[in-house]
Design a protein around this motif. Structure first.
Motif, PDB file in Angstrom:
ATOM      1  N   ASP A 174     -39.455  56.335  28.893  1.00 31.45           N
ATOM      2  CA  ASP A 174     -39.208  55.999  30.294  1.00 31.45           C
ATOM      3  C   ASP A 174     -37.857  56.559  30.742  1.00 31.45           C
ATOM      4  OD1 ASP A 174     -41.592  54.714  30.510  1.00 31.45           O
ATOM      5  OD2 ASP A 174     -40.776  52.698  30.274  1.00 31.45           O
ATOM      6  N   THR A 175     -37.834  57.055  31.973  1.00 29.61           N
ATOM      7  CA  THR A 175     -36.674  57.733  32.540  1.00 29.61           C
ATOM      8  C   THR A 175     -36.392  57.161  33.916  1.00 29.61           C
ATOM      9  OG1 THR A 175     -37.281  59.762  31.379  1.00 29.61           O
ATOM     10  CG2 THR A 175     -35.758  59.993  33.205  1.00 29.61           C
ATOM     11  N   ARG A 176     -35.099  57.049  34.259  1.00 32.83           N
ATOM     12  CA  ARG A 176     -34.768  56.466  35.564  1.00 32.83           C
ATOM     13  C   ARG A 176     -33.541  57.144  36.157  1.00 32.83           C
ATOM     14  NH1 ARG A 176     -34.521  50.022  36.526  1.00 32.83           N
ATOM     15  NH2 ARG A 176     -36.646  50.343  35.729  1.00 32.83           N
ATOM     16  N   TYR A 177     -33.591  57.340  37.486  1.00 32.24           N
ATOM     17  CA  TYR A 177     -32.419  57.767  38.235  1.00 32.24           C
ATOM     18  C   TYR A 177     -31.488  56.573  38.405  1.00 32.24           C
ATOM     19  CZ  TYR A 177     -29.570  58.982  42.306  1.00 32.24           C
ATOM     20  OH  TYR A 177     -28.529  59.209  43.161  1.00 32.24           O
ATOM     21  N   VAL A 178     -30.175  56.792  38.241  1.00 29.52           N
ATOM     22  CA  VAL A 178     -29.213  55.693  38.336  1.00 29.52           C
ATOM     23  C   VAL A 178     -28.103  56.040  39.319  1.00 29.52           C
ATOM     24  CG1 VAL A 178     -29.678  54.729  36.054  1.00 29.52           C
ATOM     25  CG2 VAL A 178     -27.960  56.540  36.288  1.00 29.52           C
ATOM     26  N   ARG A 179     -27.637  55.007  40.018  1.00 29.29           N
ATOM     27  CA  ARG A 179     -26.517  55.122  40.952  1.00 29.29           C
ATOM     28  C   ARG A 179     -25.306  54.340  40.474  1.00 29.29           C
ATOM     29  NH1 ARG A 179     -28.108  56.479  46.290  1.00 29.29           N
ATOM     30  NH2 ARG A 179     -30.369  56.742  46.534  1.00 29.29           N
ATOM     31  N   GLU A 180     -25.542  53.402  39.550  1.00 35.71           N
ATOM     32  CA  GLU A 180     -24.480  52.515  39.078  1.00 35.71           C
ATOM     33  C   GLU A 180     -24.890  51.921  37.741  1.00 35.71           C
ATOM     34  OE1 GLU A 180     -24.246  49.607  42.115  1.00 35.71           O
ATOM     35  OE2 GLU A 180     -26.226  48.762  41.700  1.00 35.71           O
ATOM     36  N   PRO A 181     -23.934  51.324  37.010  1.00 33.95           N
ATOM     37  CA  PRO A 181     -24.275  50.692  35.732  1.00 33.95           C
ATOM     38  C   PRO A 181     -25.257  49.540  35.914  1.00 33.95           C
ATOM     39  CG  PRO A 181     -21.909  51.063  35.894  1.00 33.95           C
ATOM     40  CD  PRO A 181     -22.477  51.338  37.259  1.00 33.95           C
ATOM     41  N   PHE A 182     -26.002  49.258  34.848  1.00 33.38           N
ATOM     42  CA  PHE A 182     -26.984  48.180  34.888  1.00 33.38           C
ATOM     43  C   PHE A 182     -26.349  46.808  34.683  1.00 33.38           C
ATOM     44  CE2 PHE A 182     -29.717  51.734  33.268  1.00 33.38           C
ATOM     45  CZ  PHE A 182     -30.526  51.825  34.388  1.00 33.38           C
TER      46      PHE A 182
ATOM     47  N   ALA B 186     -33.861  57.311  28.774  1.00 33.42           N
ATOM     48  CA  ALA B 186     -33.329  58.474  29.474  1.00 33.42           C
ATOM     49  C   ALA B 186     -32.936  58.077  30.882  1.00 33.42           C
ATOM     50  CB  ALA B 186     -34.345  59.611  29.511  1.00 33.42           C
ATOM     51  N   ILE B 187     -31.795  58.598  31.330  1.00 33.20           N
ATOM     52  CA  ILE B 187     -31.284  58.330  32.665  1.00 33.20           C
ATOM     53  C   ILE B 187     -30.684  59.611  33.226  1.00 33.20           C
ATOM     54  CG2 ILE B 187     -30.872  55.835  32.531  1.00 33.20           C
ATOM     55  CD1 ILE B 187     -28.077  56.395  31.515  1.00 33.20           C
ATOM     56  N   TYR B 188     -30.624  59.695  34.565  1.00 32.36           N
ATOM     57  CA  TYR B 188     -29.996  60.860  35.191  1.00 32.36           C
ATOM     58  C   TYR B 188     -29.377  60.434  36.509  1.00 32.36           C
ATOM     59  CZ  TYR B 188     -34.280  61.160  38.032  1.00 32.36           C
ATOM     60  OH  TYR B 188     -35.324  60.891  38.879  1.00 32.36           O
ATOM     61  N   THR B 189     -28.420  61.250  36.984  1.00 28.57           N
ATOM     62  CA  THR B 189     -27.723  60.913  38.215  1.00 28.57           C
ATOM     63  C   THR B 189     -27.170  62.172  38.867  1.00 28.57           C
ATOM     64  OG1 THR B 189     -26.094  59.393  39.184  1.00 28.57           O
ATOM     65  CG2 THR B 189     -25.404  60.610  37.217  1.00 28.57           C
ATOM     66  N   ASP B 190     -26.846  62.039  40.169  1.00 24.62           N
ATOM     67  CA  ASP B 190     -26.120  63.068  40.886  1.00 24.62           C
ATOM     68  C   ASP B 190     -24.809  62.516  41.430  1.00 24.62           C
ATOM     69  OD1 ASP B 190     -27.118  61.392  42.846  1.00 24.62           O
ATOM     70  OD2 ASP B 190     -28.342  62.920  43.834  1.00 24.62           O
ATOM     71  N   ARG B 191     -24.372  61.367  40.905  1.00 23.36           N
ATOM     72  CA  ARG B 191     -23.161  60.711  41.386  1.00 23.36           C
ATOM     73  C   ARG B 191     -21.948  61.158  40.575  1.00 23.36           C
ATOM     74  NH1 ARG B 191     -24.117  56.496  45.041  1.00 23.36           N
ATOM     75  NH2 ARG B 191     -26.135  56.986  45.990  1.00 23.36           N
ATOM     76  N   PRO B 192     -21.010  61.884  41.203  1.00 20.85           N
ATOM     77  CA  PRO B 192     -19.791  62.270  40.478  1.00 20.85           C
ATOM     78  C   PRO B 192     -19.029  61.045  40.001  1.00 20.85           C
ATOM     79  CG  PRO B 192     -20.012  63.525  42.513  1.00 20.85           C
ATOM     80  CD  PRO B 192     -21.053  62.442  42.566  1.00 20.85           C
ATOM     81  N   GLY B 193     -18.484  61.142  38.792  1.00 18.20           N
ATOM     82  CA  GLY B 193     -17.696  60.062  38.229  1.00 18.20           C
ATOM     83  C   GLY B 193     -18.492  59.002  37.506  1.00 18.20           C
ATOM     84  N   LEU B 194     -19.817  59.016  37.645  1.00 18.35           N
ATOM     85  CA  LEU B 194     -20.666  58.057  36.943  1.00 18.35           C
ATOM     86  C   LEU B 194     -21.048  58.666  35.593  1.00 18.35           C
ATOM     87  CD1 LEU B 194     -22.124  55.294  37.207  1.00 18.35           C
ATOM     88  CD2 LEU B 194     -24.128  56.572  38.007  1.00 18.35           C
ATOM     89  N   ALA B 195     -20.589  58.064  34.518  1.00 14.24           N
ATOM     90  CA  ALA B 195     -20.854  58.595  33.177  1.00 14.24           C
ATOM     91  C   ALA B 195     -22.107  57.958  32.602  1.00 14.24           C
ATOM     92  CB  ALA B 195     -19.663  58.326  32.255  1.00 14.24           C
ATOM     93  N   LEU B 196     -22.939  58.779  31.978  1.00 15.99           N
ATOM     94  CA  LEU B 196     -24.168  58.312  31.337  1.00 15.99           C
ATOM     95  C   LEU B 196     -23.975  58.351  29.839  1.00 15.99           C
ATOM     96  CD1 LEU B 196     -26.724  60.415  33.426  1.00 15.99           C
ATOM     97  CD2 LEU B 196     -25.600  58.252  34.040  1.00 15.99           C
TER      98      LEU B 196
END
Length: 244
Positions: free
Chosen positions: A74-82, A91-101
């Motif tokens: 399962d994979t999810r787009y993230v904007r902030e920590p859970f 698996a996770i992905y983002t386009d938010r600068p400064g958000l570390a995965l």
């Protein structure tokens, strides 16, 4: 304290880093930079390790996304920590600068991917089960649907147990290799094994990923890294990826 030897500007604004087990607050058998929250370690020590590691990387400790890894796809787009209610994901992905995965490992491979032109990064936890389930191709597909292009992606497969060390039954090897033939391997003593790294690299290539790199250390053979196969009860190191 050093947070590990592999730290690199992957491409453009994409930064990646793999930690080791040195320089943290955890007591044995988790000594010392354990970043895994479901290992049996003191939660306070894990929290301090995560916070200090983020600061040493130049990342806001409150802007790091950790998953509840379950060996799935399962994979999810993230904007902030859970926070404390992280869903079961690998698996996770983002386009938010400064958000570390972050992807944790202790024999399974953390796989970090970035498309610097699209400004999209992703992280996956891919061991034997996750590789067979296709978590890394699922991440590439999800990032592509969000605007990335596989040909522009740069991927780094992090430290993982090697095929020479990862002994499994012949049945397990057959099951994995029915899906990912490139994972077929034997140990140094000639018994059946799985080469997770080769399997992931083949999946990335088939997905059209433009550049594939490796931190090719074997966890079982590298004392500075955690290894469940080698040590049993132990901690977790992490691969981090973020956009500056």
């Amino acid at each position: 304290m050093s947070v590990g030897r592999y730290r690199v500007l992957l491409a453009g604004r994409v930064h990646v880093h793999f930690t080791d087990r040195l320089g943290g607050a955890s007591a044995p058998p988790y000594d010392t930079r354990n970043l895994g929250g479901r290992t049996g370690d003191d939660p306070g020590a894990v929290r301090r390790n995560r916070e200090s590691t983020a600061r040493e990387l130049g990342v806001d400790p409150g802007a790091v996304v950790y998953m509840r890894q379950v060996h799935g796809a399962d994979t999810r787009y993230v904007r902030e920590p859970f926070g404390r209610d992280a869903p079961p994901l690998d698996a996770i992905y983002t386009d938010r600068p400064g958000l570390a995965l972050a992807a944790l490992g202790a024999d399974c491979a953390p796989v970090l991917i970035g498309d610097p032109d699209a400004g999209i990064v992703g992280a996956a936890h891919s061991g034997r089960v996750g590789t067979a389930a296709g978590v890394v191709p699922a991440l590439v597909e999800a990032m592509t649907a969000h605007g990335a292009e596989a040909a522009r992606m740069v991927a780094v497969v992090g430290p993982a147990i090697c095929g020479g060390c990862y002994e499994v039954s012949a049945q397990v090897r057959d099951e994995v290799c029915a899906v990912v033939p490139e994972a077929w391997a034997t140990t140094r003593s000639g018994t059946p094994s799985v080469d997770v790294r080769s399997g992931i690299a083949a999946q990335l290539a088939r997905a059209g990923v433009g550049e594939i790199r490796h931190d090719d250390r074997c966890t079982a053979e590298s004392p500075e890294l955690y290894s469940y196969r080698r040590d049993g009860d132990t901690g977790r190191f992490a691969g981090y990826v973020w956009l500056k």
